[in-house]
Design a protein around this motif. Structure first.
Motif, short mmCIF file in Angstrom:
data_model
loop_
_atom_site.label_atom_id
_atom_site.label_comp_id
_atom_site.label_asym_id
_atom_site.label_seq_id
_atom_site.Cartn_x
_atom_site.Cartn_y
_atom_site.Cartn_z
N LEU A 101 0.86 -1.19 0.00
CA LEU A 101 0.00 0.00 0.00
C LEU A 101 0.88 1.23 0.00
CD1 LEU A 101 -2.67 1.60 0.32
CD2 LEU A 101 -2.43 1.24 2.80
N CYS A 102 0.58 2.15 -0.91
CA CYS A 102 1.27 3.44 -0.98
C CYS A 102 0.24 4.53 -0.77
CB CYS A 102 1.94 3.57 -2.34
SG CYS A 102 2.70 5.18 -2.62
N GLU A 103 0.47 5.39 0.21
CA GLU A 103 -0.41 6.54 0.45
C GLU A 103 0.36 7.81 0.14
OE1 GLU A 103 -3.52 6.04 3.68
OE2 GLU A 103 -1.85 4.82 4.45
N LEU A 104 -0.37 8.78 -0.42
CA LEU A 104 0.29 9.96 -0.95
C LEU A 104 -0.71 11.11 -1.07
CD1 LEU A 104 2.89 10.91 -2.60
CD2 LEU A 104 1.74 9.94 -4.58
N PRO A 105 -0.36 12.31 -0.60
CA PRO A 105 -1.22 13.47 -0.88
C PRO A 105 -0.90 14.05 -2.25
CG PRO A 105 0.56 14.13 0.57
CD PRO A 105 0.73 12.64 0.31
N LEU A 106 -1.92 14.50 -2.96
CA LEU A 106 -1.75 15.08 -4.30
C LEU A 106 -2.31 16.49 -4.31
CD1 LEU A 106 -0.88 14.41 -7.27
CD2 LEU A 106 -3.30 13.96 -7.69
N ALA A 107 -1.50 17.46 -4.74
CA ALA A 107 -1.93 18.86 -4.87
C ALA A 107 -2.29 19.12 -6.33
CB ALA A 107 -0.83 19.80 -4.42
N VAL A 108 -3.51 19.57 -6.57
CA VAL A 108 -3.98 19.87 -7.93
C VAL A 108 -4.28 21.37 -8.01
CG1 VAL A 108 -5.74 19.40 -9.66
CG2 VAL A 108 -4.93 17.55 -8.18
N ASP A 109 -3.56 22.05 -8.90
CA ASP A 109 -3.75 23.50 -9.05
C ASP A 109 -5.11 23.81 -9.66
OD1 ASP A 109 -1.29 24.27 -8.01
OD2 ASP A 109 -0.29 24.10 -9.95
N ARG A 110 -5.62 24.98 -9.30
CA ARG A 110 -6.85 25.48 -9.89
C ARG A 110 -6.50 26.32 -11.12
NH1 ARG A 110 -11.87 25.78 -7.17
NH2 ARG A 110 -11.84 24.18 -5.57
N ARG A 123 -6.97 29.51 -11.76
CA ARG A 123 -6.36 30.80 -11.46
C ARG A 123 -5.12 30.61 -10.62
NH1 ARG A 123 -10.85 34.50 -9.00
NH2 ARG A 123 -8.91 35.29 -8.14
N ARG A 124 -4.05 31.28 -11.00
CA ARG A 124 -2.77 31.12 -10.33
C ARG A 124 -2.81 31.49 -8.85
NH1 ARG A 124 1.04 28.27 -12.44
NH2 ARG A 124 1.40 28.56 -14.63
N ASP A 125 -3.63 32.47 -8.47
CA ASP A 125 -3.64 32.94 -7.09
C ASP A 125 -4.50 32.08 -6.16
OD1 ASP A 125 -5.85 33.83 -8.48
OD2 ASP A 125 -5.94 35.77 -7.48
N ASP A 126 -5.20 31.07 -6.71
CA ASP A 126 -5.99 30.15 -5.89
C ASP A 126 -5.06 29.09 -5.29
OD1 ASP A 126 -8.38 31.40 -6.41
OD2 ASP A 126 -8.97 30.01 -8.00
N LYS A 127 -5.39 28.66 -4.09
CA LYS A 127 -4.64 27.57 -3.47
C LYS A 127 -5.02 26.26 -4.14
CE LYS A 127 -4.33 29.74 1.07
NZ LYS A 127 -2.97 30.05 1.22
N PRO A 128 -4.11 25.28 -4.15
CA PRO A 128 -4.42 23.99 -4.79
C PRO A 128 -5.44 23.20 -3.97
CG PRO A 128 -2.30 23.88 -3.71
CD PRO A 128 -2.75 25.31 -3.61
N ASP A 129 -6.12 22.27 -4.63
CA ASP A 129 -6.97 21.30 -3.94
C ASP A 129 -6.09 20.12 -3.57
OD1 ASP A 129 -9.48 22.66 -4.19
OD2 ASP A 129 -9.50 22.09 -6.30
N TRP A 130 -6.32 19.54 -2.40
CA TRP A 130 -5.53 18.40 -1.92
C TRP A 130 -6.39 17.15 -1.90
CZ3 TRP A 130 -0.37 18.32 -1.01
CH2 TRP A 130 0.28 19.56 -0.98
N PHE A 131 -5.81 16.04 -2.38
CA PHE A 131 -6.50 14.75 -2.42
C PHE A 131 -5.62 13.69 -1.77
CE2 PHE A 131 -8.00 17.28 -5.93
CZ PHE A 131 -9.38 17.10 -5.89
N ASN A 132 -6.24 12.79 -1.03
CA ASN A 132 -5.53 11.66 -0.43
C ASN A 132 -5.62 10.48 -1.39
OD1 ASN A 132 -4.98 12.87 2.20
ND2 ASN A 132 -7.19 12.77 2.50
N LEU A 133 -4.46 9.95 -1.78
CA LEU A 133 -4.41 8.82 -2.71
C LEU A 133 -4.02 7.55 -1.98
CD1 LEU A 133 -2.36 10.38 -5.67
CD2 LEU A 133 -4.83 10.53 -5.24
#
Length: 122
Positions: free
Chosen positions: A28-37, A39-49
């Motif tokens: 099992l590999c667990e990893l957080p993933l940051a996905v940009d929105r 607009r550049r000034d928006d914070k990324p969305d985070w997903f648990n993989l």
């Protein structure tokens, strides 16, 4: 009516993978993933993989914090009882079935000829 639960994301690993090996032979590999929105000034969305099997081993060997990856999987909601308060807790998790290494050619050429790894292939 047919149900559909497919998630496609492209983003950067938020940390080095957390890998666990079980006595059964499962990985099992667990990893957080940051996905940009958009607009550049928006914070990324985070997903648990959560990645299992041979694909988890590939992630453990080739994905590092900051790596650009693409994933395809399904959304699950994990639930548990909080040890301290006894209240029910939950969090969304993406169960990854397909992983693509999307870094630069220079980053990937030493790793493998094929950069797409699919759970079903192993």
């Amino acid at each position: 009516m047919t149900s559909l639960n497919v998630v496609n994301l492209v983003g950067r690993a938020g940390s080095d993978p957390d890998v666990r090996y079980f006595e059964s032979g499962s990985v099992l590999c667990e990893l957080p993933l940051a996905v940009d929105r958009m607009r550049r000034d928006d914070k990324p969305d985070w997903f648990n993989l959560k990645i299992w099997g041979k694909t988890a081993e590939i992630a453990a060997n080739y994905v590092k914090k900051g790596s650009l990856i693409g994933i395809q999987g399904s959304l699950t909601i994990e639930t548990w009882s909080d040890r301290n308060t006894g209240s029910n807790r939950s969090k969304p998790v993406i169960r990854v079935e397909r992983l693509e290494l999307l870094g630069s050619k220079r980053d990937n050429e030493a790793h493998a000829n094929q950069n797409t790894y699919n759970d079903a292939e192993f």
